[in-house]
Write an enzyme that holds these catalytic residues in place. Structure first.
Site, PDB file in Angstrom:
ATOM      1  N   ARG A   5       0.837  -1.206   0.000  1.00  0.00           N
ATOM      2  CA  ARG A   5       0.000   0.000   0.000  1.00  0.00           C
ATOM      3  C   ARG A   5       0.871   1.254   0.000  1.00  0.00           C
ATOM      4  NH1 ARG A   5      -1.853   1.995   4.488  1.00  0.00           N
ATOM      5  NH2 ARG A   5      -2.196  -0.013   5.499  1.00  0.00           N
TER       6      ARG A   5
ATOM      7  N   TYR B 283     -14.988  18.496 -14.716  1.00  0.00           N
ATOM      8  CA  TYR B 283     -15.362  17.093 -14.795  1.00  0.00           C
ATOM      9  C   TYR B 283     -16.385  16.816 -13.678  1.00  0.00           C
ATOM     10  CZ  TYR B 283     -14.999  12.032 -14.653  1.00  0.00           C
ATOM     11  OH  TYR B 283     -15.292  10.687 -14.666  1.00  0.00           O
TER      12      TYR B 283
ATOM     13  N   ASP C 104      -5.895  19.583 -14.344  1.00  0.00           N
ATOM     14  CA  ASP C 104      -6.367  18.281 -14.822  1.00  0.00           C
ATOM     15  C   ASP C 104      -6.057  18.214 -16.317  1.00  0.00           C
ATOM     16  OD1 ASP C 104      -7.856  16.141 -15.848  1.00  0.00           O
ATOM     17  OD2 ASP C 104      -9.439  16.356 -14.357  1.00  0.00           O
TER      18      ASP C 104
ATOM     19  N   LYS D 273      -7.885   7.022 -19.409  1.00  0.00           N
ATOM     20  CA  LYS D 273      -8.192   7.480 -20.765  1.00  0.00           C
ATOM     21  C   LYS D 273      -7.031   7.175 -21.721  1.00  0.00           C
ATOM     22  CE  LYS D 273     -11.761   8.856 -18.473  1.00  0.00           C
ATOM     23  NZ  LYS D 273     -11.927  10.169 -17.897  1.00  0.00           N
TER      24      LYS D 273
END
Ligand code: PLP
Length: 425
Positions: free
Chosen positions: A76, A129, A213, A238
């Site tokens: 982690r 977004y 972004d 994406k």
């Protein structure tokens, strides 16, 4: 698997992105000579001695650069696939440091939580977004953080106006920019916003952090850090992953800015897992190739649509008006128009649906940046929750369609659109 110890054995960072995407940061000698990096699934890592275990923890928690130079502790916190992927993502963004996350929203939420506290305010470009909007105006508003929209990301006056409103609530700790925006392709001037932040630093205790972004263009077409952004956030889901088969996110910037977000990622547990990290390393190798083909296809399709009698308008960055402020910033800031854009057909929802239902090659789905071409009716899907009057403001009408152009043969894509447009009388 040890970390590479001989810096000369892996390609240097001065090579082209196409070369870096294939081999940067990996030395086969660290993994039995394997030409490709192995997947290390272990959740935990053993130490040779108690003193070594202590030293590792000291380096992780008190060292200048957590995770990068210390051996692994627990997956982690960091694992071999993650650290290699992060090196490659950093070099592609021209950044000192990178942190990879389980999704783009995991990167955005950790960034905002790490850089904002109750009483702070944020100014942001519009439209945002949907997930980012939901986070700012839902949970973060609930924590006493005030978000204020910037009406026009190209106008310093507009940025100043938003800042004025925001400062009534509290110091502006973050300026969040999405450029180009979805689905308007609205451009924000990152350099102008960075200069504004410098100026703001003289009027409040701290200079706000600027996060951009960069999902819509990605690192091959826009490098926000080079234009004055402090942090660059990308949904790897994406273009970088590019096959519509995984979710991932990335944050790049300086060690100083990325470090606290990565530490928070460890607490939130939103790191990227070993298998996804490996898939992404594999995807990155073809990212420049895929991007080149998709961008060329998009240019051809945008030109076809612009000239089609049943198409009302096309919002493609390659068609920005010469001499307009947006075009000037685009030329300075962006390396290309990308492969996702919107267009409106003549008519309304009925005509749009009739056309969509006739498509055979394009798949009807949200998301973007995959090898396959996608199309969706924005008003009834991605912007379903956005009130009609705001939809109109941002240019999403009942006849707006968004397409993400893939890497198929352009003639097949154009023929598919042509036969579907015939459905509109
Ligand atoms: C998809 C997207 C995100 C969110 O990324 P996920 O990987 O889906 O969490 C953030 N910003 C933009 C612009 C996006 O298109």
């Amino acid at each position: 698997m040890k970390r590479p110890e001989r810096p000369g054995s892996a390609p240097g960072s001065d090579l082209h992105p196409d070369t870096l995407a294939v081999g940067f940061g990996y030395d086969p000698e660290t993994a039995y000579g394997a030409v490709k990096p192995p997947i290390v699934l272990s959740s935990t890592f053993a130490y040779p001695s108690a003193a070594a275990a202590k030293a590792v923890h000291e380096a992780y928690f008190d060292g200048p650069s957590p995770e990068r130079d210390a051996p692994y502790i627990y997956a982690r916190l960091d694992h071999p696939g993650l650290s290699l992927l992060q090196k490659r993502l950093a070099v592609l963004d021209g950044a000192e440091d990178a942190a990879a996350f389980a999704s783009g929203m995991a990167a955005i939420s950790a960034t905002m939580l790490a850089h904002l506290k109750p009483g702070d305010s944020v100014i942001h470009t519009t439209p945002l977004y949907g997930g980012t909007h939901g986070l700012l105006y839902g949970p973060l508003a609930g924590l006493g953080i005030k978000a204020v929209p910037i009406a026009d990301g190209l106008s310093e006056e507009s940025v100043a106006k938003a800042a004025e409103v925001a400062r009534q609530h509290g110091p502006i700790a973050l300026i969040h920019v999405e450029s180009p925006a979805n689905p308007t392709a609205g451009i924000a001037d990152i350099e102008m916003i960075a200069e504004f932040a410098d100026e703001l630093a003289r009027r409040q205790e701290k200079r706000p952090v600027i996060s951009v972004d960069n999902t819509f263009l990605g690192s091959l077409l826009q490098q926000p850090l080079k234009h004055g952004a402090d942090l660059c956030i990308t949904s790897l889901t994406k273009y970088a992953a590019g096959h519509s088969d995984l979710l991932g996110g990335c944050l790049t910037g300086s060690l100083e800015r990325v470090g606290p977000v990565r530490m928070l990622r460890t607490l939130l547990g939103t790191h990227m897992d070993p298998f996804t990290s490996w898939l992404l390393l594999r995807s990155l190798e073809t990212y420049p190739l895929r991007n080149g083909r998709a961008n060329a296809n998009a240019g051809a399709i945008a030109a076809f649509l612009r000239d089609h009698p049943k198409v009302e308008s096309v919002t493609y960055l390659g068609f920005l008006d010469e001499g307009s402020p947006a075009k000037a910033v685009y030329d300075r800031q962006c390396g290309g128009a990308g492969s996702t854009f919107s267009f409106s057909i003549k008519g309304g929802e009925a005509e749009a649906f009739a056309m969509l239902d006739r498509l055979k090659v394009f798949r009807m789905a949200v998301s973007l940046g995959g090898t396959e071409s996608l199309i969706c009716h924005s008003a009834s899907t991605t912007h379903y929750l956005v009130p009609a009057e705001i939809r109109r403001e941002v240019g999403v009408t009942d006849s707006s369609l968004r397409i993400s152009v893939g890497i198929e043969h352009p003639d097949d894509l154009i023929a598919d659109l042509a036969q579907a447009l015939d459905a509109i009388r």
